[in-house]
Design a protein around this motif. Structure first.
Motif, PDB file in Angstrom:
ATOM      1  N   TRP A  88       0.828  -1.211   0.000  1.00  0.00           N
ATOM      2  CA  TRP A  88       0.000   0.000   0.000  1.00  0.00           C
ATOM      3  C   TRP A  88       0.858   1.254   0.000  1.00  0.00           C
ATOM      4  CZ3 TRP A  88      -1.234  -3.482   4.317  1.00  0.00           C
ATOM      5  CH2 TRP A  88      -0.384  -3.318   5.407  1.00  0.00           C
ATOM      6  N   ASP A 128      -2.997   4.855   2.867  1.00  0.00           N
ATOM      7  CA  ASP A 128      -4.221   4.068   3.036  1.00  0.00           C
ATOM      8  C   ASP A 128      -4.803   3.609   1.704  1.00  0.00           C
ATOM      9  OD1 ASP A 128      -4.227   4.183   5.841  1.00  0.00           O
ATOM     10  OD2 ASP A 128      -5.178   6.159   5.824  1.00  0.00           O
ATOM     11  N   LYS A 154       3.599   2.391  12.984  1.00  0.00           N
ATOM     12  CA  LYS A 154       2.402   1.561  13.059  1.00  0.00           C
ATOM     13  C   LYS A 154       2.644   0.428  14.055  1.00  0.00           C
ATOM     14  CE  LYS A 154       0.073   3.659   9.756  1.00  0.00           C
ATOM     15  NZ  LYS A 154      -1.129   4.470  10.087  1.00  0.00           N
ATOM     16  N   LYS A 195      -4.742  -3.061   8.594  1.00  0.00           N
ATOM     17  CA  LYS A 195      -4.606  -2.628   7.206  1.00  0.00           C
ATOM     18  C   LYS A 195      -4.654  -3.819   6.251  1.00  0.00           C
ATOM     19  CE  LYS A 195      -2.118   0.959   5.984  1.00  0.00           C
ATOM     20  NZ  LYS A 195      -1.068   1.964   5.777  1.00  0.00           N
ATOM     21  N   LEU A 220      -7.635  -3.076   3.817  1.00  0.00           N
ATOM     22  CA  LEU A 220      -7.178  -2.633   2.501  1.00  0.00           C
ATOM     23  C   LEU A 220      -7.045  -3.785   1.505  1.00  0.00           C
ATOM     24  CD1 LEU A 220      -4.420   0.025   3.330  1.00  0.00           C
ATOM     25  CD2 LEU A 220      -6.870   0.355   3.004  1.00  0.00           C
TER      26      LEU A 220
END
Length: 292
Positions: free
Chosen positions: A23, A26, A55, A63, A67
């Protein structure tokens, strides 16, 4: 044999970087989700290895779910430079009486706290004039200074960190040495190295690096997942200076993806070429995945 077939045929364990590979911020990178599902379908061991101490493991796991729609990655298969730093500190310091001066983000402070480590310094601070430092009282319990990406970095933080390192003889540590990180497919911004460089310039010494490319991170993976065979392990990342050199340092194969820091025009300048160069992680995708 194509690069995709070689990767699927030769390797059982895939160490995969996150930012710039899976990624940008985001936004998921095209093909990343399908690539992970292809590797899972082929029963590969997946370990996500990130230099992003901004993170927590929980946030990276979230995520992956939101995602990429990857819902079954256990926490032990996610290791960050923040986690490796916490483990290193826990093995050395007296956690009940020693502290860390931390130039970083909230998530890193949370990671250290989860390991029982006291730290302070995160967030904005009031500016001090030069004369304010004359009577500045140092916390004598600070034995470690950590320099990482910090949106609130300032001359005040630089000076306080310097004083702890000089007068407390604190250890200088950095979770990673990333010079840049990707915020989109085409834009990169300064990373942790910009903070470390400011301290290194006045100290005339370099920090101990806890993330890629230092092999300490690989030692932690070996400890958690058992002895990995270098012959069947590959590191996939977007940053030649950290991800690919990490693979070199650990004696494992390497695959550079061109969706993040390293670009096609950089390849000719590499003193040692990665084993594979992919346009993106999606190159691993199996077109017949639904039939597996």
């Amino acid at each position: 044999m194509t690069a995709r077939r070689k990767l699927l045929h030769l390797y059982e364990t895939f160490l995969i970087d996150c930012d710039g590979v899976l990624w940008h911020g985001d936004l998921p990178i095209s093909g990343a989700s399908r690539a992970i599902k292809t590797l899972q379908a082929y029963k590969k061991q997946l370990i996500f290895v990130s230099n992003n101490c901004g993170k927590t493991v929980d946030q990276i796991q979230w995520k992956l779910k939101t995602l990429l729609n990857i819902n079954d990655i256990p926490k032990k298969n996610i290791i960050t430079s923040g986690v490796s730093t916490a483990i290193y500190l826990k093995s050395k310091m007296k956690v009940d009486s020693e502290k860390v001066f931390l130039i970083a983000q909230d998530a890193f402070k949370e990671t250290l706290s989860d390991h029982g480590i006291q730290s302070f310094g995160v967030g904005p601070v009031a500016m001090r004039d030069s004369h304010d430092w004359t009577n500045f009282e140092l916390d004598k319990s600070v034995k470690y200074v950590i320099a990482s990406h910090d949106p609130h970095f300032s001359y005040t933080k630089l000076t306080e960190a310097y004083l702890y390192l000089q007068e407390n003889n604190a250890e200088f540590i950095a979770p990673d040495c990333d010079n840049l990180f990707s915020v989109s497919g085409s834009r990169r911004v300064p990373g942790s190295l910009s903070v470390q460089a400011a301290l290194s310039a006045v100290l005339e010494k370099e920090p101990k690096i806890m993330g890629k490319p230092d092999p300490f991170l690989f030692e932690l993976i070996q400890r958690e997942h058992g002895k990995l065979s270098p012959d069947t392990t590959v590191m996939i990342g977007d940053n030649y200076k950290t991800d690919i050199k990490f693979g070199f340092n650990c004696g494992i194969s390497t695959a550079l993806v061109l969706t993040g820091n390293s670009k096609p025009e950089h390849i000719s300048s590499f003193e040692r070429k990665p084993d594979f160069v992919l346009d993106g992680l999606g190159d691993i995708c199996d077109n017949d995945l639904e039939n597996l």
